[in-house]
Design a protein around this motif. Structure first.
Motif, PDB file in Angstrom:
ATOM      1  N   UNK A   1      87.603  41.383  51.513  1.00 31.18           N
ATOM      2  CA  UNK A   1      86.247  41.786  51.895  1.00 31.18           C
ATOM      3  C   UNK A   1      86.286  43.046  52.754  1.00 31.18           C
ATOM      4  N   UNK A   2      87.188  43.090  53.732  1.00 28.12           N
ATOM      5  CA  UNK A   2      87.310  44.271  54.587  1.00 28.12           C
ATOM      6  C   UNK A   2      87.764  45.473  53.763  1.00 28.12           C
ATOM      7  N   UNK A   3      88.692  45.253  52.868  1.00 32.89           N
ATOM      8  CA  UNK A   3      89.157  46.341  52.003  1.00 32.89           C
ATOM      9  C   UNK A   3      88.037  46.832  51.094  1.00 32.89           C
ATOM     10  N   UNK A   4      87.157  45.936  50.669  1.00 31.96           N
ATOM     11  CA  UNK A   4      86.015  46.329  49.841  1.00 31.96           C
ATOM     12  C   UNK A   4      85.112  47.282  50.619  1.00 31.96           C
ATOM     13  N   UNK A   5      84.837  46.972  51.902  1.00 27.27           N
ATOM     14  CA  UNK A   5      84.002  47.877  52.710  1.00 27.27           C
ATOM     15  C   UNK A   5      84.691  49.229  52.881  1.00 27.27           C
ATOM     16  N   UNK A   6      86.006  49.219  53.025  1.00 28.24           N
ATOM     17  CA  UNK A   6      86.741  50.478  53.170  1.00 28.24           C
ATOM     18  C   UNK A   6      86.609  51.326  51.906  1.00 28.24           C
ATOM     19  N   UNK A   7      86.852  50.722  50.748  1.00 25.79           N
ATOM     20  CA  UNK A   7      86.772  51.468  49.493  1.00 25.79           C
ATOM     21  C   UNK A   7      85.344  51.941  49.215  1.00 25.79           C
ATOM     22  N   UNK A   8      84.367  51.113  49.540  1.00 20.79           N
ATOM     23  CA  UNK A   8      82.974  51.494  49.319  1.00 20.79           C
ATOM     24  C   UNK A   8      82.578  52.645  50.237  1.00 20.79           C
ATOM     25  N   UNK A   9      82.999  52.609  51.496  1.00 21.43           N
ATOM     26  CA  UNK A   9      82.702  53.701  52.420  1.00 21.43           C
ATOM     27  C   UNK A   9      83.352  55.002  51.969  1.00 21.43           C
ATOM     28  N   UNK A  10      84.585  54.910  51.485  1.00 21.54           N
ATOM     29  CA  UNK A  10      85.279  56.107  51.011  1.00 21.54           C
ATOM     30  C   UNK A  10      84.540  56.732  49.834  1.00 21.54           C
ATOM     31  N   UNK A  11      84.143  55.912  48.874  1.00 22.37           N
ATOM     32  CA  UNK A  11      83.458  56.440  47.689  1.00 22.37           C
ATOM     33  C   UNK A  11      82.133  57.098  48.052  1.00 22.37           C
ATOM     34  N   UNK A  12      81.374  56.476  48.962  1.00 20.30           N
ATOM     35  CA  UNK A  12      80.103  57.069  49.378  1.00 20.30           C
ATOM     36  C   UNK A  12      80.323  58.337  50.199  1.00 20.30           C
ATOM     37  N   UNK A  13      81.360  58.325  51.024  1.00 23.38           N
ATOM     38  CA  UNK A  13      81.652  59.493  51.851  1.00 23.38           C
ATOM     39  C   UNK A  13      82.006  60.694  50.976  1.00 23.38           C
ATOM     40  N   UNK A  14      82.832  60.474  49.972  1.00 23.71           N
ATOM     41  CA  UNK A  14      83.211  61.557  49.058  1.00 23.71           C
ATOM     42  C   UNK A  14      82.002  62.066  48.288  1.00 23.71           C
ATOM     43  N   UNK A  15      81.139  61.157  47.874  1.00 22.20           N
ATOM     44  CA  UNK A  15      79.934  61.541  47.131  1.00 22.20           C
ATOM     45  C   UNK A  15      79.039  62.447  47.967  1.00 22.20           C
ATOM     46  N   UNK A  16      78.776  62.058  49.215  1.00 19.83           N
ATOM     47  CA  UNK A  16      77.893  62.864  50.065  1.00 19.83           C
ATOM     48  C   UNK A  16      78.555  64.166  50.490  1.00 19.83           C
TER      49      UNK A  16
END
Length: 729
Positions: free
Chosen positions: A531-546
């Protein structure tokens, strides 16, 4: 050793190799060596691995994706393959005489292993081909069971395990079970059987007996094949779960029906999905074992990432007992320091055998998109857990240079207690505001009326005093008690008009945190480390997008805010602007007169002080159409009247940080301590849970509320597709 193993090789054997046939009366039989042990021994002994699964549930519904009982049928099996591919034929020979004339000696004997020389290679089972031959080798006993079940599912047959020991496994057709009632008593028993064993000097299992066809009547087998267990379902849907962890149970059942032609119960499909998740991401126990090292690796690779623990007092010095964990990623913290000083907090429960809650704090970036700031996993939403979460946020995330923070939330007692009793979160250090939608929801639980629902929103969302007075007057005329209920809530906490200091920045609800919960809906199915790793990967993907959007932006404002500005600018072109004071830049703006006698209102704009009597400019820190009309009149630039937190330059600064991927877990450094879950939080589910989404007043249609239909063809409001004028086009 290799010479010995090659002696057991079956590379030259054929599928379905059996003894020579002979005729006894009207029956077609196959001779076996006389020294073969009897098939009926241990008929009622079931495989220990299958004892955990209960009887197939009847009458299950598919209203919601909810976990049923953790048990399944103790006589259900099955595995994925097509029966047309591997079923080479079924003997359906019937006896004309009485069944007692059947000769036991005529029963099929063990198929003998052929002789091989030393140059033969080992015949090892290939799970992709699923071809089974006598003499074939398997890595484990589980592979043997899996292969046999898979083959029988493809043949649409059911089996029972007649013997299961550490080094021996035998199975036969289900029609030879004592529980089976034969609709055709004069038919001979099915001759299908399989045996496998592990020799003392071998580490692999070998198939010593294999009959490649069933001669039982095919229609006796139910369509919910007993051979398919939940662990077999898990293996079959593993790739689907990897691509979409929230793959619905209803679609799993449809997928298995389409591919295997088997009706799978809701219980079995749900348990199969849960086991597939555990096979991919590990169980809660293994996740707790890896959690300290994972969090340390996360901090080592991404400097500045915050991780805080709070352990249960019942833990020991050697092994802590989990209670709370808080984490926030450094790039998100830095981006938050450039955002508007408003956070929305909320909590949601995690699904699975371990009771826990996920707490989140989110804000908005310069482009008015969601920016996740901090997370925590706690045992329950209580006063203690919310106080601890807010304390960690204040100590490790908040920046005093941002000024006092405004916290938007629902009216949870834990949040209210923390905001009113913690010195760091009391006014004027911070301000607490309620979500208007939750206030309206609580009101609708007591007064069910669409008119009251509409007026409550109008009162809380307006920034103009005349509209506020008009809405209050109408509400009191409908129901005085409803207005008295709203008066019991401080006006500054739920209305924009009385929001002292304009702390909300125009945000009415906690929709951004609710939306973030929806983004993390897949993470709720995962164990803690995943679950924690999921938040990390999701934050990374959104950060790169923005970051990509910000670097490609060539306008004064980010794309989304630029569209808002242009929409208001189009309305501003219809306004009339009159100068009243040149030195103080004071103007009167008259809005366009509408055909429904609306509009034609006068507003006073003080350009230098960034104020308008409509109050939107002050509340949102973003110019209203009246201010934009004055800006156009003065030939000003958009960024001159927009707060710096909405500038493109700020947007680029927010996403100028860096994330670094984690290394393979074999390279993680040891944290030096261990952690385990709280045994009191482990639950065994019984029965069916409630629906995935909890219904509230938004799901209720009131009698005085007109239905606003949207056509499925032309997408226009006011009619449905059956009466659409374009239905024949």
């Amino acid at each position: 050793m290799m010479d010995l193993l090659r002696g057991f090789s079956a590379s030259r054997s054929y599928v379905g190799e059996m003894g020579s046939p002979t005729h006894v009366g009207n029956q077609l039989l196959y001779q076996q060596p006389a020294d073969e042990e009897q098939e009926d021994a241990g008929e009622d002994l079931e495989d220990a691995d299958e004892d955990l699964e209960d009887a197939q549930e009847d009458g299950e519904t598919e209203d919601s994706e909810v976990p049923p009982s953790d048990s399944e049928s103790d006589d259900e099996f099955l595995l994925p393959q097509s029966s047309e591919k591997y079923h080479t034929g079924v003997y359906q020979v019937f006896c004309n005489g009485p069944s007692e004339d059947y000769d036991e000696v005529a029963e099929l004997r063990d198929c003998q292993l052929p002789d091989f020389d030393d140059e033969d290679v080992m015949d090892i089972w290939n799970p992709n081909a699923n071809l089974i031959r006598v003499g074939m080798f398997f890595k484990t006993k589980e592979e043997v069971v899996c292969a046999v079940r898979q083959w029988n599912v493809a043949c649409n047959r059911e089996i029972i395990v007649s013997e299961s020991r550490p080094n021996v496994w035998r199975a036969k057709c289900y029609t030879r079970s004592k529980k089976y009632i034969d609709p055709l008593p004069n038919t001979p028993p099915c001759r299908w059987a399989a045996s496998a064993s592990q020799k003392k000097n071998q580490h692999m299992w070998q198939l010593t007996k294999w009959v490649d066809t069933h001669n039982c009547y095919g229609t006796v087998v139910r369509n919910n094949n007993r051979c398919l267990k939940s662990k077999d379902v898990a293996a079959h849907i593993s790739r689907l779960i990897q691509s979409d962890i929230s793959f619905p149970v209803k679609q799993i059942r449809a997928y298995l029906k389409d591919t295997l032609h088997v009706d799978v119960s809701y219980s079995k499909a749900w348990l199969g999905r849960r086991k597939a998740i555990e096979n991919i991401h590990g169980s809660w126990d293994t996740n707790f074992m890896e959690l300290p090292s994972y969090m340390r690796e996360l901090q080592n690779r991404n400097n500045g990432t915050v991780v805080q623990w709070f352990h249960h007092p019942h833990g020991t010095s050697h092994c802590a007992t989990f209670k709370y964990v808080f984490w926030a990623f450094k790039p998100s913290i830095d981006a938050f320091h450039l955002c508007q000083p408003v956070i929305s907090i909320d909590g949601t429960h995690l699904k699975g055998p371990y009771r826990s809650k996920l707490l989140i704090a989110v804000s908005k970036n310069a482009n008015n998109y969601i920016l996740p700031v901090a997370y925590a996993i706690v045992d329950e939403e209580t006063i203690e857990s919310w106080s601890w979460f807010l304390k960690q946020f204040r100590d490790h995330v908040a920046d005093d240079r941002m000024g006092p923070l405004c916290v938007l939330s629902d009216r949870h007692k834990g949040i209210i207690h923390a905001m009113t009793n913690m010195d760091d979160w009391k006014e004027p250090n911070a301000y607490h505001r309620f979500c208007l939608r939750h206030v309206r929801s609580n009101l609708m639980n007591r007064f069910k009326s669409a008119s009251i629902k509409k007026l409550c929103w109008a009162i809380g969302s307006t920034t103009q005093k005349r509209k506020y007075i008009s809405a209050v007057r109408e509400l009191r005329s409908i129901n005085e008690e409803a207005w008295q209920y709203l008066l019991n809530i401080e006006k500054r906490q739920w209305t924009l008009l009385f929001d002292s200091g304009r702390r909300r920045w125009g945000t009415l609800t906690t929709n951004i945190s609710e939306s973030m919960n929806n983004v993390l809906r897949d993470a709720r199915l995962l164990p803690i480390k995943a679950c924690i790793d999921f938040t990390f990967q999701k934050d990374v993907s959104q950060y790169v997008k923005h970051a990509e959007i910000a670097n490609n932006c060539n306008t004064a404002l980010p794309p989304r805010m630029w569209r808002v500005f242009n929409n208001r600018d189009r309305r501003a072109q219809d306004h009339e602007v009159f100068l009243y004071d040149h030195l103080e830049a004071r103007y009167r703006v008259t809005s366009k007169m509408e055909t429904n006698d609306d509009g034609g209102n006068d507003y006073t704009v003080e350009y230098f002080r960034k104020k308008c009597t409509c109050r939107k400019w002050q509340t949102e820190r973003f110019p209203c159409s009246h201010a934009i009309a004055v800006c156009r009149h003065r030939d000003g630039l958009p960024h001159e009247i927009v707060d710096v937190r909405f500038h493109t330059s700020t947007y680029r600064q927010q996403y100028g940080g860096h994330y670094y991927p984690l290394r393979h877990k074999s390279l993680w450094s040891d944290a030096g301590w261990r952690i385990q879950g709280d045994p009191s939080k482990v639950t065994t589910l019984r029965g069916r849970r409630r629906a995935r989404r909890i219904r509230n007043e938004m799901d209720v249609h009131y009698a005085d509320e007109p239905r606003n239909y949207k056509c499925g063809i032309c997408k226009e409001l006011g009619h449905c597709r059956t009466i659409c004028p374009y239905v024949n086009h």
